[in-house]
Design a protein around this motif. Sequence first.
Motif, PDB file in Angstrom:
ATOM      1  N   ALA A 485     -73.942  62.538   0.906  1.00 10.14           N
ATOM      2  CA  ALA A 485     -73.366  61.841   2.056  1.00 10.14           C
ATOM      3  C   ALA A 485     -72.961  60.419   1.698  1.00 10.14           C
ATOM      4  O   ALA A 485     -73.705  59.693   1.027  1.00 10.14           O
ATOM      5  N   TYR A 486     -71.785  60.027   2.176  1.00  7.98           N
ATOM      6  CA  TYR A 486     -71.267  58.667   2.031  1.00  7.98           C
ATOM      7  C   TYR A 486     -70.874  58.177   3.421  1.00  7.98           C
ATOM      8  O   TYR A 486     -70.111  58.850   4.131  1.00  7.98           O
ATOM      9  N   VAL A 487     -71.383  57.008   3.811  1.00 12.64           N
ATOM     10  CA  VAL A 487     -71.124  56.480   5.153  1.00 12.64           C
ATOM     11  C   VAL A 487     -70.601  55.055   5.033  1.00 12.64           C
ATOM     12  O   VAL A 487     -71.223  54.205   4.377  1.00 12.64           O
ATOM     13  N   SER A 488     -69.471  54.794   5.661  1.00  9.19           N
ATOM     14  CA  SER A 488     -68.877  53.460   5.656  1.00  9.19           C
ATOM     15  C   SER A 488     -68.658  53.035   7.106  1.00  9.19           C
ATOM     16  O   SER A 488     -67.846  53.627   7.822  1.00  9.19           O
ATOM     17  N   GLY A 489     -69.408  52.025   7.533  1.00  6.93           N
ATOM     18  CA  GLY A 489     -69.300  51.576   8.910  1.00  6.93           C
ATOM     19  C   GLY A 489     -70.340  50.533   9.221  1.00  6.93           C
ATOM     20  O   GLY A 489     -71.079  50.089   8.330  1.00  6.93           O
ATOM     21  N   PRO A 490     -70.445  50.131  10.473  1.00  2.00           N
ATOM     22  CA  PRO A 490     -71.414  49.106  10.868  1.00  2.00           C
ATOM     23  C   PRO A 490     -72.846  49.601  10.708  1.00  2.00           C
ATOM     24  O   PRO A 490     -73.118  50.807  10.806  1.00  2.00           O
ATOM     25  N   PRO A 491     -73.796  48.682  10.463  1.00  2.00           N
ATOM     26  CA  PRO A 491     -75.197  49.069  10.280  1.00  2.00           C
ATOM     27  C   PRO A 491     -75.763  49.878  11.445  1.00  2.00           C
ATOM     28  O   PRO A 491     -76.590  50.764  11.243  1.00  2.00           O
ATOM     29  N   ALA A 492     -75.325  49.586  12.673  1.00  2.00           N
ATOM     30  CA  ALA A 492     -75.849  50.304  13.831  1.00  2.00           C
ATOM     31  C   ALA A 492     -75.519  51.790  13.758  1.00  2.00           C
ATOM     32  O   ALA A 492     -76.347  52.646  14.089  1.00  2.00           O
ATOM     33  N   LEU A 493     -74.305  52.126  13.311  1.00  2.00           N
ATOM     34  CA  LEU A 493     -73.925  53.527  13.197  1.00  2.00           C
ATOM     35  C   LEU A 493     -74.763  54.224  12.132  1.00  2.00           C
ATOM     36  O   LEU A 493     -75.248  55.342  12.330  1.00  2.00           O
ATOM     37  N   ILE A 494     -74.936  53.557  10.995  1.00  3.29           N
ATOM     38  CA  ILE A 494     -75.718  54.143   9.908  1.00  3.29           C
ATOM     39  C   ILE A 494     -77.147  54.419  10.366  1.00  3.29           C
ATOM     40  O   ILE A 494     -77.727  55.463  10.067  1.00  3.29           O
ATOM     41  N   ALA A 495     -77.697  53.475  11.129  1.00  3.76           N
ATOM     42  CA  ALA A 495     -79.062  53.667  11.638  1.00  3.76           C
ATOM     43  C   ALA A 495     -79.117  54.831  12.624  1.00  3.76           C
ATOM     44  O   ALA A 495     -80.057  55.626  12.600  1.00  3.76           O
ATOM     45  N   ASP A 496     -78.104  54.971  13.480  1.00  2.00           N
ATOM     46  CA  ASP A 496     -78.084  56.052  14.464  1.00  2.00           C
ATOM     47  C   ASP A 496     -78.003  57.425  13.791  1.00  2.00           C
ATOM     48  O   ASP A 496     -78.558  58.406  14.295  1.00  2.00           O
ATOM     49  N   LEU A 497     -77.297  57.500  12.671  1.00  2.00           N
ATOM     50  CA  LEU A 497     -77.089  58.780  11.999  1.00  2.00           C
ATOM     51  C   LEU A 497     -78.193  59.125  11.006  1.00  2.00           C
ATOM     52  O   LEU A 497     -78.171  60.203  10.397  1.00  2.00           O
ATOM     53  N   THR A 508     -75.334  57.414   0.261  1.00  2.00           N
ATOM     54  CA  THR A 508     -74.785  56.148  -0.212  1.00  2.00           C
ATOM     55  C   THR A 508     -74.090  55.484   0.971  1.00  2.00           C
ATOM     56  O   THR A 508     -73.260  56.122   1.636  1.00  2.00           O
ATOM     57  N   THR A 509     -74.432  54.237   1.241  1.00  2.00           N
ATOM     58  CA  THR A 509     -73.871  53.558   2.409  1.00  2.00           C
ATOM     59  C   THR A 509     -73.027  52.359   2.004  1.00  2.00           C
ATOM     60  O   THR A 509     -73.232  51.755   0.948  1.00  2.00           O
ATOM     61  N   ASP A 510     -72.074  52.058   2.847  1.00  2.00           N
ATOM     62  CA  ASP A 510     -71.219  50.888   2.671  1.00  2.00           C
ATOM     63  C   ASP A 510     -71.181  50.180   4.020  1.00  2.00           C
ATOM     64  O   ASP A 510     -70.241  50.324   4.802  1.00  2.00           O
ATOM     65  N   ALA A 511     -72.279  49.446   4.303  1.00  2.00           N
ATOM     66  CA  ALA A 511     -72.415  48.803   5.613  1.00  2.00           C
ATOM     67  C   ALA A 511     -71.623  47.512   5.661  1.00  2.00           C
ATOM     68  O   ALA A 511     -71.566  46.760   4.692  1.00  2.00           O
ATOM     69  N   PHE A 512     -71.008  47.240   6.805  1.00  2.00           N
ATOM     70  CA  PHE A 512     -70.348  45.957   7.005  1.00  2.00           C
ATOM     71  C   PHE A 512     -70.627  45.483   8.420  1.00  2.00           C
ATOM     72  O   PHE A 512     -70.821  46.284   9.323  1.00  2.00           O
ATOM     73  N   ALA A 513     -70.663  44.152   8.567  1.00  2.00           N
ATOM     74  CA  ALA A 513     -70.983  43.576   9.873  1.00  2.00           C
ATOM     75  C   ALA A 513     -69.850  42.734  10.407  1.00  2.00           C
ATOM     76  O   ALA A 513     -70.046  41.840  11.206  1.00  2.00           O
ATOM     77  N   GLY A 514     -68.639  43.004   9.934  1.00  2.00           N
ATOM     78  CA  GLY A 514     -67.487  42.293  10.480  1.00  2.00           C
ATOM     79  C   GLY A 514     -67.101  41.095   9.649  1.00  2.00           C
ATOM     80  O   GLY A 514     -67.749  40.720   8.689  1.00  2.00           O
ATOM     81  N   TYR A 515     -65.972  40.466  10.046  1.00  2.00           N
ATOM     82  CA  TYR A 515     -65.431  39.320   9.340  1.00  2.00           C
ATOM     83  C   TYR A 515     -65.418  38.094  10.233  1.00  2.00           C
ATOM     84  O   TYR A 515     -64.697  37.171   9.988  1.00  2.00           O
TER      85      TYR A 515
END
Length: 515
Positions: A485-497, A508-515
């Motif tokens: 599994a590879y997940v790219s998105g905000p930390p909240a989504l990764i935690a929910d899934l 493998t995660t690619d978390a981002f919290a915005g710019y």
Amino acid sequence: MIGRLTSVYQRGMRALGRFSMYRLVLVALAVLAAIALALSVFGLVLPSPGALLATAAVLVGVGAIVDATAHRILGLVWRPESTLITAGILLFVVRPGLNAAGLAGAAIAAAAASLSKYLIVWRGRHILNPAAVGATVATLSTLTTSAWWVGTPALFAPLLVLAVLVLWRTEKLRVVGLFLVVAMVVGAARMIVQLLAAGLSLPLETLLQGLVVQSPFLFLGAFMLSEPLTLPPRRRQQYLVAVVVGVLAGWPIPLGIITLGQERALLIGNLIAFAFAARGAVRLALVRRVALTPTVQELTFAAQRRLAFVPGQYLELDVPHRRPDARGTRREFSISSAPEELPTIRIAFRESRGGALSSYKRALAEAREGDVLAVTGVWGDFVLPRSADAPVLMVAAGIGVTPFVSQLRHLQLSGARRDAVLVLVASRADELAYRRELEQTGVRTVVFTPDEPAGLPAHWAWAGGERLTADGLAAAVPDIAAHHAYVSGPPALIADLAPALGRARSLTTDAFAGY
């Protein structure tokens, strides 16, 4: 308890995401300096208040003069942030003092550190950590030495908190953690050998205090080893550098008036990193901008020389502009183009969120065709398994789709085959960035949007307006346990899934919290 910890993690990532990596390091150093100054009033740290203030003034003043002059001569935009970070690090490394020799040594350290950014360079980027260079030159001058007075019990607690924040934001906790373990184990072995040779003994508590609380290792790792510009691009390479620096810092090898410990150990690590990837800065000329969705823009650049990258990696783009806000002038963007498309490089960014734009995004939005910007590095381990037989699950939220576009485009252009499932999450159907390009790759795709996208191809399916949850993901991909599994998105989504993703073969995660 787990839900509470998850909530804390999400809030922390959102808060830290408001700062660029460089600005967070600067704030952390400023806070640590203020604490040190307060402690010096009560004699709890080595330097006196006067020595601290005088040394800080010399480091900032000399560094600013050298940096401003160099940028004027070279026609570059001066970034005071870089000057202040270098001065802040040197403040805790060199020996503060009020005497003429000590202040002259501090001036030499600041000048050498700043000059190294322009003289010891490869294709526009510095090779060695500037503060380590400055401390080494100052030591060789014999006017001052690298005292590493930051390693004191009174500063340990605030240093630990600030170090964790910096490493959390820069995603270098594991790399620096490995360095700390190696340095402390080797340091303990060295102390035990020396004690045995002298026929002495030392209580275990005293030994541990010397290695953990009173050593320079934590500061060295958090504020110097973790510098992105002088680390190799891949994590396994970073681990090797961490081990080498840890061994040399833990057991300094004497070389005349200096040793291969602390800052010299770091310089050797920098050279190893450079040997892995002498990639340098690459200049990009903006070719065009296209609106992918109502809020997402794609920028297409022409690289002025080859930019080596692996699909899924990200670049750091420097966009100098007047009056930058707390987020600074550099940002990371996943590369959405494939290596086969070089010299074309594509990135995408969300134009607005809640109507507010950072100064960086405003500057990027105002860039015109023909403008030249600089990539300061390529990093990342968000890459697909080497084995083509390994099935993969790709989960992307909004703009998080960009690394997957690069990977799927690469598979398409190279003729490679891989069992892949793509799950897309967007706020509306018209916010599905890169939809047409992804459709052409032929990958099986499940879409989670409130409204049904029109004209979906046969290999795409709409999830019926459901919000993506762990249960929804498990229903959409019943054989998730067979996938990487590879997940790219905000930390909240990764935690929910997390409950569903935990069943995958790897995550493998690619978390981002915005710019």
